[in-house]
Design an enzyme around this catalytic site. Structure first.
Site, PDB file in Angstrom:
ATOM      1  CG  ASP A 125      12.851 -11.964   4.807  1.00  0.00           C
ATOM      2  OD1 ASP A 125      11.947 -11.669   5.462  1.00  0.00           O
ATOM      3  OD2 ASP A 125      12.922 -12.696   4.080  1.00  0.00           O
ATOM      4  CG  HIS A 126       7.952  -7.888   5.624  1.00  0.00           C
ATOM      5  ND1 HIS A 126       7.824  -8.538   4.374  1.00  0.00           N
ATOM      6  CD2 HIS A 126       7.032  -8.253   6.545  1.00  0.00           C
ATOM      7  CE1 HIS A 126       6.689  -9.245   4.384  1.00  0.00           C
ATOM      8  NE2 HIS A 126       6.131  -8.977   5.523  1.00  0.00           N
TER       9      HIS A 126
ATOM     10  CG  HIS B 121       9.085 -13.394   3.952  1.00  0.00           C
ATOM     11  ND1 HIS B 121       9.784 -12.590   3.948  1.00  0.00           N
ATOM     12  CD2 HIS B 121       7.918 -13.248   2.799  1.00  0.00           C
ATOM     13  CE1 HIS B 121       9.326 -11.383   3.171  1.00  0.00           C
ATOM     14  NE2 HIS B 121       8.331 -11.816   2.559  1.00  0.00           N
TER      15      HIS B 121
END
Ligand code: BG6
Length: 510
Positions: A184-185, A247
């Site tokens: 999950d950046h 996010h």
């Protein structure tokens, strides 16, 4: 500094955009910053017919994403990096016998002494995760007898709770949970990690971090861009799946969680799961109607430029009701947060790109300065995730002169003021963590499932509910005009500007 063992990174879907846009630039920075191990190989694998040289040209020597690096570092240095990059054509299908891939991996492993430590990075559509894992396993490539084996998967992780569970079960057939890294950046962003430090390394915030002092919590994630070239994907996804389920719920879990015992991956992730499980799931139509707003951007002119409406975008159904704006109000059912509303919104085609968390503190219990207008000047803690990364505290000060007129002042910190200002990009940080076996910033199976559990009823209601409305909003505006109704009272969304200290209502349209 943690140790990075010699290893090979095998990227599936290597001819796709993510590899050139994010992964290779991140790997280049790790290489340049001497974070890559001495013996390190990157093997791209996909269905395009490319040689090693073609691939190097595509992702390094002719890549627009490395243009500055080529100018700054010179050809020799780029070549040194390129020597570590290889390519294997998998043929026309990912569901094939990986014997050829296996022998390529073995040859490279022997030639470069990567000690049988392999990371498989799946940068492919999610429907291929299971089949790729199975084919790797059939070749014995997942066995950890001689070195470790890890699997990194990209989002989306499932389409709803059921598919996420199925995918978890499928991957667990071939990999243990401790081998799986769900990326999950947002967790790779320094400022998201700083939420933990702000909360748990400061004795001034934690005593106030609860229902006794916090009036409400507001989180905004806004993007200036529309769906760009991803209309086909986005129309089946929408803002809730694309941003909120992953996010934003990650950010929420860091705001909500209890203090972990320590900073190791399992301790932190245990608390995050507990936090996600304490979000009150909305099930009845009345609550879902009053606590959720969805919208879609309409054509508009921004800065003299015609901007398309969502339904006119390429790949989007002209009658689509997919949301490009989602705002959700919810409560957290636990001791710390009882009765504190959370307001979270995410959207495309907003006036600016910004992500921030705003902690709104309660007014002082007794108002001494009655004429000061202090009511709407309550203390706020603003944690700016991007851009203009930093932390801002808003507090009251006396306006010089007679009487006690109170004004709001800012106490601010900017990341850019730190001596060491080069922040690693999210992908750099996350790749390095996986290379070092640190899963703290990766989502665990139960975390992903808990997030879907909260989101599923909203998606179901938006799809089949009897009274669902999709509001239109002009591109370049802060969403539908009734979005403030969600918050109510004398509060409104803090429509943040590009700069951390901009006050609501002001926004830079450059
Ligand atoms: C991705 C979404 O995960 O995050 C995109 O799929 C979105 O739709 C992007 O644009 C936003 O990431 P960032 O880091 O630019 O805020």
């Amino acid at each position: 500094m943690k140790h990075t063992a010699d290893q090979m990174l095998i990227i599936f879907g290597a001819s796709g955009d993510l590899t050139a846009r994010k992964l290779v630039p991140a790997l280049f920075n790790l290489f340049k910053g001497r974070h890559a191990p001495k013996n390190f190989v990157v093997l791209g694998a996909s269905r395009s017919n490319l040689t090693d040289e073609d691939f190097r040209k595509k992702v390094i020597f002719e890549s627009g994403y490395l243009e500055n690096e080529r100018n700054d570092n010179g050809v020799e240095f780029m070549k040194e990096f390129a020597d570590k990059i290889f390519y294997e054509d998998l043929g026309s299908n990912y569901d094939t016998d990986y014997a050829g891939l296996k022998s390529r991996i073995e040859d490279l492993n022997t030639a470069h002494n990567t000690k049988h430590n392999f990371i498989f990075y799946l940068s492919t559509p999610p429907n291929l995760y299971e089949i790729i894992s199975k084919n790797l396993s059939d070749q014995g490539l997942t066995i950890e007898k001689k070195g470790w084996k890890r699997l990194i998967v990209e989002k989306p992780f499932g389409y709803n709770l059921e598919t996420a569970k199925k995918l978890n079960n499928a991957l667990h057939e071939y990999f243990r949970e401790s081998q799986i890294y769900r990326i999950d950046h947002y967790l790779g962003k320094e400022t998201v990690q700083n939420l933990l430090v702000t909360r748990f390394a400061n004795s001034i915030f934690e005593p106030l971090w609860n229902r006794n002092y916090i009036h409400h919590v507001e989180i905004t994630n806004a993007e200036r861009v529309g769906v760009e070239k991803r209309g086909g994907y986005y129309d089946k996804s929408g803002a809730l799946r694309d941003m909120f389920q992953n996010h934003l719920l990650q950010i929420i879990s860091l705001v909500v969680m209890e203090p972990p015992i320590g900073d190791n991956a399992e301790e932190i992730r245990n608390e995050k799961v507990k936090a996600l499980k304490s979000l009150r799931i909305m099930r009845d139509e009345e609550t879902l109607f009053s606590h959720t707003i969805r919208g879609q951007y309409l054509a508009a002119e921004i800065d003299g430029e015609e901007v398309k409406g969502y339904r006119e975008e390429e790949g989007v159904d002209p009658e689509s009701t997919t949301e490009t704006y989602a705002a959700i109000k919810f409560f957290v059912d636990n001791w710390r947060w009882a009765d504190v509303p959370f307001y979270v919104r995410t959207a495309k085609r907003m006036p600016t790109k910004v992500t921030e968390v705003v902690i709104h503190f309660k007014s002082s219990h007794h108002h001494i300065f009655k004429d000061s207008g202090i009511n709407n000047k309550d203390n706020k803690l603003i944690i700016r995730i991007q851009p203009d990364e930093g932390v801002l505290i808003k507090f009251g000060v006396k306006v010089p002169g007679q009487g006690f007129k109170v004004e709001r002042a800012n106490l601010d910190f900017y990341y850019s003021s730190l001596a060491e200002t080069r922040l690693m990009t999210a992908y750099e940080r996350l790749l390095l963590d996986a290379m070092q076996g640190d899963a703290t910033l990766y989502a665990r199976a139960d975390e992903v499932e808990a997030a879907w559990e909260f989101v599923d009823p909203i998606l179901e209601y938006w799809k089949n509910g009897s009274n669902v409305i999709t509001y239109g909003y002009s591109a370049g505006m802060w969403g539908p005009s009734n979005a403030d109704d969600l918050i109510g009272g004398y509060y409104m969304w803090r429509n943040p500007g590009e700069q951390l200290a901009d006050d609501p209502g002001f926004c830079v349209l450059s």
